[in-house]
Write an enzyme that holds these catalytic residues in place. Structure first.
Site, short mmCIF file in Angstrom:
data_model
loop_
_atom_site.label_atom_id
_atom_site.label_comp_id
_atom_site.label_asym_id
_atom_site.label_seq_id
_atom_site.Cartn_x
_atom_site.Cartn_y
_atom_site.Cartn_z
N PHE A 1 -5.69 5.40 8.94
CA PHE A 1 -4.28 5.62 9.20
C PHE A 1 -3.50 4.31 9.07
CE2 PHE A 1 -6.61 8.86 11.48
CZ PHE A 1 -5.94 10.02 11.14
N SER B 1 2.95 -0.11 6.00
CA SER B 1 4.09 0.34 6.79
C SER B 1 5.12 -0.76 7.00
CB SER B 1 3.62 0.89 8.14
OG SER B 1 2.88 -0.08 8.85
N HIS C 1 -1.41 -1.33 -4.03
CA HIS C 1 -2.67 -0.96 -3.38
C HIS C 1 -2.71 0.56 -3.20
CE1 HIS C 1 -6.25 -1.99 -1.05
NE2 HIS C 1 -5.90 -1.04 -0.19
N MET D 1 -8.54 8.40 0.52
CA MET D 1 -9.33 8.80 1.68
C MET D 1 -9.72 10.26 1.57
SD MET D 1 -7.30 6.72 4.68
CE MET D 1 -5.70 7.48 4.38
N HIS E 1 -8.57 1.39 -3.67
CA HIS E 1 -9.49 1.25 -2.54
C HIS E 1 -10.04 2.63 -2.21
CE1 HIS E 1 -9.94 0.13 2.02
NE2 HIS E 1 -11.10 0.31 1.42
N MET F 1 -11.37 -5.17 6.03
CA MET F 1 -10.51 -4.26 6.76
C MET F 1 -10.21 -4.86 8.13
SD MET F 1 -9.68 -1.76 4.85
CE MET F 1 -8.81 -0.89 6.16
N ASP G 1 -6.61 -6.08 4.65
CA ASP G 1 -5.83 -4.85 4.70
C ASP G 1 -5.87 -4.28 6.12
OD1 ASP G 1 -4.64 -2.39 4.35
OD2 ASP G 1 -6.18 -1.57 3.05
N GLY G 2 -4.67 -4.13 6.71
CA GLY G 2 -4.59 -3.46 7.99
C GLY G 2 -3.79 -4.23 9.03
N MET H 1 -11.98 4.87 -0.05
CA MET H 1 -12.56 5.09 1.27
C MET H 1 -13.15 6.49 1.29
SD MET H 1 -9.70 3.25 3.69
CE MET H 1 -8.29 3.68 2.67
N SER I 1 0.83 -1.20 0.00
CA SER I 1 0.00 0.00 0.00
C SER I 1 0.86 1.25 0.00
CB SER I 1 -0.91 0.02 1.24
OG SER I 1 -1.53 1.28 1.36
N ASP J 1 -4.74 3.51 -1.55
CA ASP J 1 -5.75 3.91 -0.56
C ASP J 1 -6.13 5.37 -0.76
OD1 ASP J 1 -6.25 1.62 1.15
OD2 ASP J 1 -4.17 1.79 1.79
#
Length: 221
Positions: free
Chosen positions: A142, A197, A32, A36, A65, A136, A174-175, A67, A7, A34
């Site tokens: 975050f 991360s 990926h 937001m 993705h 998720m 994811d997460g 969001m 990501s 993200d």
């Protein structure tokens, strides 16, 4: 095949293309993305321009993705030659089936995501239509959060539904994914693993990506 999708939410935006190239060298299967909006989730990331800046700089497909609220208004902006999936949230789509058809109208695979507090049962009407179900495993907004253990049950439930039916969706998680829990989510039924991360905040992005890819190759589906 189990796929690894780093990501870019956690990537170094001062040298985004190079960061992505390092994951590609490490064997990543897709990127990926993200997105937001600061409304549906409590953070703002980036829009289509940032994603499109990677066109021509990587051969990896984009796993987008969204969001965001009102995703139908923005779907077309994220359609590129690299875009393989566009995923929207069940929680914001009043007419989810219509939104999924909208995505497919651009020749892109469609996905549905659910937050940790949303039951799998809320997906019943979409499972025949969706190409991808994204679970998720943190509350979105975050990077760097801790994996919510109870979400493993959702992955398992979706895999059991798939095994007992003719449904063909892929399961993505994811997460909070790291080398300590990646095997658990794969064994529960996940096909696509998003890691942010844990990959991009390492000194050697390529080697870290290779580590995740090696783990994925331990499993055959």
């Amino acid at each position: 095949m189990i796929q690894i999708a780093p990501s870019i939410l956690s990537a170094d935006f001062s040298d985004l293309a190079q960061s992505v190239r390092e994951t590609e060298k490490g064997g990543a299967h897709m990127i990926h993305v993200d997105v937001m909006d600061g409304h549906f989730v409590p953070n703002i990331s980036f829009g289509p321009a940032v994603m499109k800046s990677l066109e021509g700089k990587t051969s990896l497909p984009f796993d987008v993705h969204l969001m965001i609220e009102d995703p139908d208004d923005y779907i077309e902006e994220f359609v590129t030659d690299n875009t393989e999936y566009i995923t929207v949230h069940q929680e914001v789509c009043t007419h989810l089936n219509r939104t999924l058809e909208h995505i497919k109208s651009f020749g892109v695979k469609c996905g549905v995501s659910i937050n940790p507090g949303t039951p799998v049962a809320f997906l019943d009407e979409a499972l025949d239509q969706a190409d991808l179900i994204l679970v998720m495993s943190v509350n979105p907004g975050f990077g760097g959060q801790k994996f919510i253990e109870s979400t493993s049950k959702k992955i398992e439930a979706l895999d059991n539904i798939r095994k007992s039916s003719e449904k063909v969706y892929r399961i993505e998680v994811d997460g909070g994914i790291n080398e300590n829990n990646i095997r658990t989510v794969i064994e529960k039924g996940a096909d696509i693993i998003v890691a942010g991360s844990s990959i991009f905040r390492c000194d050697d992005i390529k080697s870290e990506t290779e580590k995740y890819v090696r783990i994925a190759k331990e499993y055959v589906r």
